[in-house]
Design an enzyme around this catalytic site. Structure first.
Site, PDB file in Angstrom:
ATOM      1  NE  ARG A 159     -13.565  20.431 -23.794  1.00 32.24           N
ATOM      2  CZ  ARG A 159     -13.098  21.680 -23.724  1.00 32.24           C
ATOM      3  NH1 ARG A 159     -11.905  21.960 -24.233  1.00 32.24           N
ATOM      4  NH2 ARG A 159     -13.824  22.636 -23.192  1.00 32.24           N
TER       5      ARG A 159
ATOM      6  CG  ASP B  84     -13.670  27.402 -20.432  1.00 34.26           C
ATOM      7  OD1 ASP B  84     -12.640  28.030 -20.098  1.00 34.26           O
ATOM      8  OD2 ASP B  84     -13.724  26.715 -21.462  1.00 34.26           O
TER       9      ASP B  84
END
Length: 545
Positions: free
Chosen positions: A171, A459
């Site tokens: 990613r 996150d």
């Protein structure tokens, strides 16, 4: 290397690596790799900047109209009978995926975890320091060459020679983030193009040489923060160019798009269509999705005020509609539908915490499997068996369940029915938002992107929800369950209390060694500013070490 731009790609006189040297960095920051990234920048950065400007125009329309709808100009795409290209063998069975940053310990543990896929994250789970950016690329090359290991002194980690490793899906960063440490023609290169370009240049041929029987037999990607099909089109153009430049067959790259913005939720068909030669599926990026709802509808009225973030789950009506539409869209088009993150962290010391976490994760994954998803995410290796068992019970020996097509049209009103979520705005929820936001940002400023807080793996997405929810509550004059109105002064008081409690908990020396003051200031900046800041990582990036 000469790509489609010929000699322009090979011109290195205007490429500047401004970041401090990283150990072994020269192995990935080669002349050829930098020329390849420069070619990507020169060809695609102008369009990237145009699309970022279009985001602002669209946000202004949402603010003016107070709503969203499916695009009338792309109705033919939604009505058409088309499918994406077939997935390669390595991406046929994705019933359990683990996520995490690309530090050496995580690389080893993720590949050994037993998960079908590892999302190797240069985005929300990784603070974008230059060291993390370059070191992560080195670690992935080492992993593919099976020479990666890690030692804490007390314990050593290495790839198991007898185990089938998880398939790596990288990613890169979103379109909005620049990489200040790599300049081309005096301009910063998009972080997305740095992450994609370095990985693709160094690993595409290496992976393809392994053959289709190897789980890591091709360059696969997750695409974050996509807000429109036009942004997906840009990625498709990048993929086409990159494959041509390196002499790799068109369609070799496979990409899964995270549907983690409310605008993208209205363009799922269109996004798959733009990437149809390269599309592998869509993912329900639910934490960022909540953040996007707040960000885009923050000033559109009380009906869009989100209650405590911890009270909004996938059983909320608007989230059920989002999940149903994602599965419908993917399966109609022959793509995988991947479920959301289980962020709970099992405790090996506290049986009660562990039991509660496993119960919640099991319920979540069983619901996703029962609703037609083909796989889902976990944040911790101990949760891989839980997720696998939930999907095994539904899939059996089948690699996926693309034959399942949930019934019932999903309407724009259902996707926007935030008021139907129920829940309330509480003092406890406000305090939790402050705690998570400040604690996460402090760790992020120290270079950590995935952080355990209160038995949850947080996150950047959850920090974004926390600070944006506070902004929305202040703007809309929310009154809490205690009768207190949410104001900037109330939030500043909670931040001050949190810092005092952290100092008492950590001790003066440990507290002083952290970046708590800077974290609190940044949190207050992005939560309390009169003008909403699009991403906390934008002002935060200037503070990274």
């Amino acid at each position: 290397m000469a790509g489609p731009q010929g000699q322009q790609d090979a011109d290195l006189s205007s490429i500047v690596v401004a970041g401090l040297p990283v150990d072994r960095g020269e192995e990935v920051l080669t002349t050829e790799a930098l020329a390849f990234v420069a070619g990507l920048h020169r060809r695609f950065d102008p369009r990237r900047r145009e699309l970022l400007a279009l985001r602002q125009e669209r946000r202004a329309r949402i603010a003016a109209e107070g709503t969203l709808d499916f695009l009338p100009e792309t109705a033919a795409v939604r009505a058409g009978e088309w499918k994406v290209a077939a997935a390669p063998r390595a991406l046929q069975d994705r019933r359990v995926e683990i996520t995490g940053p690309t530090d050496r310990k995580m690389v080893v543990n993720a590949l050994n975890s037993g998960a079908s896929v590892w999302l190797a994250d240069f985005e929300d789970a990784s603070a974008p320091t230059w060291h993390n950016v370059v070191d992560g690329q080195i670690n992935l090359v080492d992993a593919f060459e099976r020479r990666i290991d890690f030692s804490t002194g007390a314990k050593s980690y290495a790839l198991r020679p007898d185990a089938e490793l998880a398939t790596v899906v990288v990613r890169p960063r979103g379109w909005h983030l620049d990489e200040a440490q790599l300049l081309v023609d005096g301009e910063p290169v998009a972080g997305a193009l740095v992450d994609f370009g370095l990985y693709f240049f160094h690993n595409a041929a290496r992976l393809l040489a392994r053959g289709p029987e190897d789980p890591n037999s091709g360059p696969y990607f997750y695409l974050p923060k996509t807000e429109s099909h036009l942004e997906a089109r840009l990625w498709n153009e990048v993929f086409t160019y990159a494959q041509q430049a390196l002499g790799i067959e068109h369609g070799t790259i496979k990409a899964t798009v995270l549907i983690e913005t409310i605008t993208a939720a209205f363009e799922m068909d269109e996004i798959l269509y733009e990437l149809r030669d390269h599309a592998a599926g869509l993912n329900a990026g639910r934490w960022d999705y909540l953040f996007s709802i707040i960000k885009n509808l923050r000033d559109a009225g009380e009906r869009y005020v989100l209650p405590d973030r911890n009270s909004v789950g996938m059983t909320s009506p608007f989230m059920r509609a989002y999940a149903r539409l994602l599965v419908q869209t993917c399966h109609r088009r022959g793509a995988h539908a991947i479920g959301g993150m289980a962020a709970f962290i099992p405790s090996r010391r506290d049986p009660a915490v562990n039991a509660a976490a496993l119960e919640k994760v099991t319920a979540d994954k069983e619901r996703e499997a029962g609703n037609g998803f083909d796989g889902s995410w976990v944040a911790h290796p101990d949760l891989v068996p839980v997720c696998r068992a939930s999907f095994d019970a539904v899939l059996g020996d089948r690699p996926h369940q693309k034959d399942v097509l949930p019934s019932g049209e999903v309407t724009a009103a259902e996707l926007l029915d935030i008021a139907g979520a129920g829940g309330s705005c509480t003092a406890a929820g406000l305090r939790n938002a402050v705690q998570v936001g400040v604690r996460y940002i402090e760790a992020w400023l120290r270079g950590l992107g995935a952080v355990g807080i209160f038995n949850m793996m947080e996150d950047a997405a959850t920090a974004e929800i926390s600070r944006s929810q506070i902004w929305q509550w202040i703007y809309n004059g929310v009154v809490l369950d205690t009768g207190a109105k949410v104001t900037p002064d109330l939030v500043r008081g909670l931040v001050a209390t949190e810092l005092a409690e952290l100092r008492a908990e950590l001790g003066d020396e440990a507290y002083a060694s952290g970046r708590w003051t800077e974290a609190a200031e940044l949190f207050e900046q992005v939560a309390l500013a009169d003008e909403f800041v699009d991403f906390l990582t934008l002002p935060g990036y200037a503070l990274l070490g």
